[in-house]
Design an enzyme around this catalytic site. Structure first.
Site, mmCIF file in Angstrom:
data_model
loop_
_atom_site.group_PDB
_atom_site.id
_atom_site.type_symbol
_atom_site.label_atom_id
_atom_site.label_comp_id
_atom_site.label_asym_id
_atom_site.label_seq_id
_atom_site.Cartn_x
_atom_site.Cartn_y
_atom_site.Cartn_z
ATOM 1 N N GLY A 76 0.857 -1.183 0.000
ATOM 2 C CA GLY A 76 0.000 0.000 0.000
ATOM 3 C C GLY A 76 0.889 1.227 0.000
ATOM 4 C CE1 TYR A 149 5.920 -3.173 -0.931
ATOM 5 C CE2 TYR A 149 7.246 -1.170 -1.069
ATOM 6 C CZ TYR A 149 6.412 -2.103 -1.668
ATOM 7 O OH TYR A 149 6.074 -1.963 -2.990
ATOM 8 C CD GLU A 191 -6.003 5.976 0.697
ATOM 9 O OE1 GLU A 191 -6.222 4.761 0.766
ATOM 10 O OE2 GLU A 191 -6.362 6.781 1.582
ATOM 11 C CE LYS A 200 -5.845 13.191 2.433
ATOM 12 N NZ LYS A 200 -4.740 13.431 3.358
#
Ligand code: NAD
Ligand code: GDD
Length: 346
Positions: A76, A149, A191, A200
């Site tokens: 993500g 990650y 996201e 936004k």
């Protein structure tokens, strides 16, 4: 007919890749934990399955595919990867997927395997100056990614390269730099910044305020998905295995990105910088190697990709609002209905 297996086909880049491979005439099997959320995929075969399960991997990898694209990962944006709470799952899930696939692809004699690594594998110490981050391929060591990650990506790059050295698996490794576009995750917590800024701005009134994590001076470069796939396909056909950056060299601050989205939307916005997961201070693709080896590099302006992505996310926001409205009115109807039923029963 050339055959391809796309692992992670139900995801953002995987979905776009399936469409591209079909246009190029491949027979395509996709595999993912889930169907694609935003589009109907033109796969010849689509398997819902968990690639951490070796029996699933054995089932989907049942032939010597001409090309295998390994995009499946637990991943993500900053909100998912840099808070720390998903570290164990990210390392375990993605690590096991790659261990399973490397072994089975070798056993089945897959002709070419693409692995999507990430710019997150570069050392944090080279990304402290937002105006001058260093992400040349040969700057990877001494290794010091700032996230688990990134460590898993580095491990898996090495894993595929080891299978290449020891067993002759024909691998191609690219390090993607923040890829964005239509039909990608735009809400829910996974996201990335481009989609988050588009959402936004789409949700705010003209003249309103949006929140941006950090001081907004941190920098990144963002690559539109079509150019990412152009790089992937060229790498697959080249006589070069990588690892190589596939990214844009157009660096921008995150506040700058928010303002660019607002400009595209035709809205005036104010930015409120708030604490949030940030990742490295600066990151930009270094495209010297890709130019040298593929005679090509991404060149499209960021604005072009943001325009497409903003319009798509704006539509998603409108659809979601309409759905909420519909659900509310259905709920009212049902509760009015059950009320009158109760009344008539009295
Ligand atoms: P994505 O999350 O949209 O796609 C990944 C897909 O993998 C998802 O659909 C997910 O369901 C699937 N998956 C996860 N675990 C699975 C499992 N156990 N079995 C089967 N499927 C599983 O992400 P994306 O943006 O399309 O990224 C694709 C690849 O590119 C990933 O490996 C990612 O780490 C890498 N990458 C992406 C970016 C980017 O900016 N998008 C940058 C660097 C690297
Ligand atoms: N996601 C997100 N959402 N990021 C925000 C927001 C917001 O609302 N506001 C500000 N940011 C800032 C983050 O704090 C971070 O500093 C920057 O925007 C970029 O965030 P992301 O786009 O989420 O991630 P990234 O660039 O740090 O890392 C991503 O790119 C890698 C490859 O370059 C990750 O998504 C990795 O998955 C990917 O491999």
């Amino acid at each position: 007919m050339r055959t391809a297996l796309v692992c992670g086909a139900g995801g953002f880049i995987g979905g776009h890749l399936v469409k591209r491979l079909k246009k190029e005439g491949f027979w395509v099997r996709g595999v993912d934990l889930k169907q694609h959320e935003y589009t109907q995929l033109p796969t010849d075969d689509f398997v819902i399955g968990d690639l951490t399960d070796i029996s699933v991997v054995n089932k989907v990898l049942d032939q010597p595919f001409d090309e295998l694209y390994q995009l499946a990962a637990d991943m993500g944006g900053a909100g998912y990867l840099f808070g720390g709470e998903n570290d164990a799952n990210v390392m375990h899930n993605s690590g096991v997927i790659n261990l399973n696939i490397a072994k089975r692809a070798t056993e089945m004699g897959v002709k070419k395997l693409f692995y999507s690594s990430s710019a997150c594998m570069y050392p944090a110490y080279n990304q402290e100056d937002p105006d001058n981050p260093k992400c040349a391929e040969n700057s990877a060591y001494p290794a010091a990614p700032d996230s688990e990650y990134g460590w898993e990506k580095l491990f898996s790059e090495r894993l595929y390269c080891a299978f290449h050295r020891n067993y002759g698996l024909n691998v191609k490794v690219a390090r993607f730099h923040n890829v964005f576009g239509i039909e990608g995750t735009w809400n829910g917590g996974k996201e990335k910044a481009p989609a988050a800024m588009c959402r936004k701005v789409a949700e705010v009134e003209d003249g309103g305020t949006i929140e941006v994590w950090g001081d907004g001076l941190q920098t990144r470069s963002f690559l539109y998905v079509d150019e990412c796939l152009e790089g992937v396909r060229r790498l697959m056909d080249a006589d070069f295995m990588g690892p190589v950056n596939i990214g844009s060299e157009e660096m921008i601050s995150i506040n700058g990105l928010a303002q660019l989205v607002a400009e595209v939307a035709g809205k005036k916005i104010h930015i409120k910088n708030i604490p949030g997961p940030m990742g490295v201070r600066g990151r930009n693709s270094d495209n010297a190697l890709i130019k040298e080896k593929l005679g090509w590099a991404p060149s499209k302006p960021l604005r072009e990709g943001i325009e497409k992505t903003y319009y798509w996310i704006n539509e998603q926001v409108k659809l979601q609002k309409a759905e909420v409205k519909l659900n509310k009115s259905l709920y009212n109807e049902v509760s009015i209905g059950s009320c009158s039923l109760q009344d008539s029963c009295r």
